[in-house]
Scaffold this motif. Structure first.
Motif, mmCIF file in Angstrom:
data_model
loop_
_atom_site.group_PDB
_atom_site.id
_atom_site.type_symbol
_atom_site.label_atom_id
_atom_site.label_comp_id
_atom_site.label_asym_id
_atom_site.label_seq_id
_atom_site.Cartn_x
_atom_site.Cartn_y
_atom_site.Cartn_z
ATOM 1 N N GLY A 66 59.169 -4.526 -32.908
ATOM 2 C CA GLY A 66 58.222 -3.438 -32.668
ATOM 3 C C GLY A 66 58.945 -2.124 -32.467
ATOM 4 O O GLY A 66 60.158 -2.023 -32.660
ATOM 5 N N GLN A 67 58.194 -1.131 -32.071
ATOM 6 C CA GLN A 67 58.729 0.187 -31.749
ATOM 7 C C GLN A 67 58.628 0.338 -30.235
ATOM 8 O O GLN A 67 57.537 0.298 -29.693
ATOM 9 C CB GLN A 67 57.908 1.278 -32.429
ATOM 10 N N ALA A 68 59.752 0.533 -29.576
ATOM 11 C CA ALA A 68 59.743 0.652 -28.118
ATOM 12 C C ALA A 68 58.953 1.870 -27.677
ATOM 13 O O ALA A 68 58.932 2.892 -28.349
ATOM 14 C CB ALA A 68 61.170 0.743 -27.592
ATOM 15 N N LYS A 69 58.293 1.724 -26.535
ATOM 16 C CA LYS A 69 57.553 2.840 -25.956
ATOM 17 C C LYS A 69 58.549 3.894 -25.475
ATOM 18 O O LYS A 69 59.582 3.560 -24.898
ATOM 19 C CB LYS A 69 56.744 2.363 -24.751
ATOM 20 N N PRO A 70 58.240 5.171 -25.681
ATOM 21 C CA PRO A 70 59.146 6.200 -25.147
ATOM 22 C C PRO A 70 59.104 6.184 -23.617
ATOM 23 O O PRO A 70 58.049 5.962 -23.026
ATOM 24 C CB PRO A 70 58.588 7.516 -25.703
ATOM 25 N N LEU A 71 60.256 6.381 -23.015
ATOM 26 C CA LEU A 71 60.329 6.400 -21.564
ATOM 27 C C LEU A 71 59.898 7.768 -21.049
ATOM 28 O O LEU A 71 60.419 8.792 -21.478
ATOM 29 C CB LEU A 71 61.759 6.110 -21.095
ATOM 30 N N ARG A 72 58.967 7.768 -20.143
ATOM 31 C CA ARG A 72 58.507 9.006 -19.515
ATOM 32 C C ARG A 72 58.583 8.815 -18.012
ATOM 33 O O ARG A 72 57.937 7.926 -17.469
ATOM 34 C CB ARG A 72 57.079 9.327 -19.923
ATOM 35 N N LEU A 73 59.355 9.646 -17.378
ATOM 36 C CA LEU A 73 59.448 9.583 -15.940
ATOM 37 C C LEU A 73 58.341 10.440 -15.340
ATOM 38 O O LEU A 73 58.183 11.600 -15.709
ATOM 39 C CB LEU A 73 60.810 10.088 -15.456
ATOM 40 N N GLU A 74 57.571 9.843 -14.459
ATOM 41 C CA GLU A 74 56.506 10.581 -13.787
ATOM 42 C C GLU A 74 57.131 11.498 -12.749
ATOM 43 O O GLU A 74 57.908 11.058 -11.907
ATOM 44 C CB GLU A 74 55.552 9.597 -13.100
ATOM 45 N N THR A 75 56.831 12.785 -12.821
ATOM 46 C CA THR A 75 57.331 13.721 -11.829
ATOM 47 C C THR A 75 56.180 14.546 -11.277
ATOM 48 O O THR A 75 55.192 14.788 -11.957
ATOM 49 C CB THR A 75 58.383 14.681 -12.425
ATOM 50 N N THR A 76 56.343 14.958 -10.049
ATOM 51 C CA THR A 76 55.354 15.815 -9.405
ATOM 52 C C THR A 76 55.746 17.266 -9.660
ATOM 53 O O THR A 76 56.893 17.549 -10.006
ATOM 54 C CB THR A 76 55.313 15.546 -7.892
ATOM 55 N N PRO A 77 54.822 18.196 -9.471
ATOM 56 C CA PRO A 77 55.176 19.613 -9.611
ATOM 57 C C PRO A 77 56.333 20.015 -8.684
ATOM 58 O O PRO A 77 57.178 20.828 -9.068
ATOM 59 C CB PRO A 77 53.879 20.344 -9.251
ATOM 60 N N LEU A 78 56.388 19.433 -7.476
ATOM 61 C CA LEU A 78 57.485 19.757 -6.561
ATOM 62 C C LEU A 78 58.823 19.253 -7.099
ATOM 63 O O LEU A 78 59.841 19.935 -6.997
ATOM 64 C CB LEU A 78 57.224 19.178 -5.169
ATOM 65 N N GLU A 79 58.824 18.057 -7.675
ATOM 66 C CA GLU A 79 60.057 17.529 -8.268
ATOM 67 C C GLU A 79 60.486 18.369 -9.459
ATOM 68 O O GLU A 79 61.670 18.607 -9.668
ATOM 69 C CB GLU A 79 59.874 16.071 -8.685
ATOM 70 N N GLU A 80 59.524 18.835 -10.240
ATOM 71 C CA GLU A 80 59.841 19.709 -11.372
ATOM 72 C C GLU A 80 60.424 21.025 -10.884
ATOM 73 O O GLU A 80 61.372 21.552 -11.479
ATOM 74 C CB GLU A 80 58.590 19.945 -12.218
ATOM 75 N N ALA A 81 59.895 21.548 -9.774
ATOM 76 C CA ALA A 81 60.432 22.783 -9.197
ATOM 77 C C ALA A 81 61.852 22.558 -8.693
ATOM 78 O O ALA A 81 62.732 23.423 -8.870
ATOM 79 C CB ALA A 81 59.528 23.270 -8.069
ATOM 80 N N LEU A 82 62.108 21.407 -8.081
ATOM 81 C CA LEU A 82 63.454 21.074 -7.607
ATOM 82 C C LEU A 82 64.423 21.020 -8.780
ATOM 83 O O LEU A 82 65.532 21.565 -8.716
ATOM 84 C CB LEU A 82 63.432 19.727 -6.874
ATOM 85 N N GLU A 83 64.019 20.395 -9.872
ATOM 86 C CA GLU A 83 64.863 20.304 -11.063
ATOM 87 C C GLU A 83 65.129 21.695 -11.644
ATOM 88 O O GLU A 83 66.254 22.028 -12.011
ATOM 89 C CB GLU A 83 64.213 19.400 -12.112
#
Length: 143
Positions: A66-83
């Motif tokens: 098959g075709q593997a599912k793309p990995l998506r890491l769930e992030t919160t808006p605060l985690e995105e701001a930290l990054e």
């Protein structure tokens, strides 16, 4: 000579993937069991696990690659701001969350691996600038 550690389940899954790649028409579960020298139920469990992640697809004949599912890491808006803060400054950054269970810490930076949300604050938090802010805010007891 010391033997290197390995995970037999991972090795079996990789062997299955290679076998599926060699047989685009698909394979039966009993073929996989025979290939691995494992029971039919083990072969089913491995193939079903691969199918859940999209690496294998169940067909009328058995399974095919098959075709593997793309990995998506769930992030919160605060985690995105930290990054974003880390990417802009390239300095160690902290995110402290005040929760009913206590203070939770997320860090991003050069000193070690980032801590996942949910880690409790280390005992030596008082030594960090963040710890001093939390002390001033009254969120931490005095050491």
């Amino acid at each position: 000579m010391a033997r290197k550690r390995s995970l037999s389940t991972v090795q079996a899954a990789l062997r299955i993937l290679a076998y599926l790649a060699e047989h685009p028409e698909g394979v039966e579960v009993k073929e996989v069991a025979r290939l691995l020298g494992k029971s039919l139920s083990t072969a089913y469990a491995l193939l079903n696990s691969l199918a859940e992640e999209g690496f294998a697809v169940k067909t009328e004949r058995g399974y095919r690659l098959g075709q593997a599912k793309p990995l998506r890491l769930e992030t919160t808006p605060l985690e995105e701001a930290l990054e974003e803060l880390y990417l802009r400054t390239r300095e160690r950054c902290y995110l402290a969350l005040l929760t009913p269970e206590g203070i939770r810490l997320k860090t991003r930076g050069r000193q070690g691996q980032p801590h996942p949300l949910g880690d409790t604050l280390p005992e030596e938090v008082h030594a960090l600038a963040l710890g001093k802010v939390l002390l001033a805010y009254g969120a931490l007891p005095l050491p």
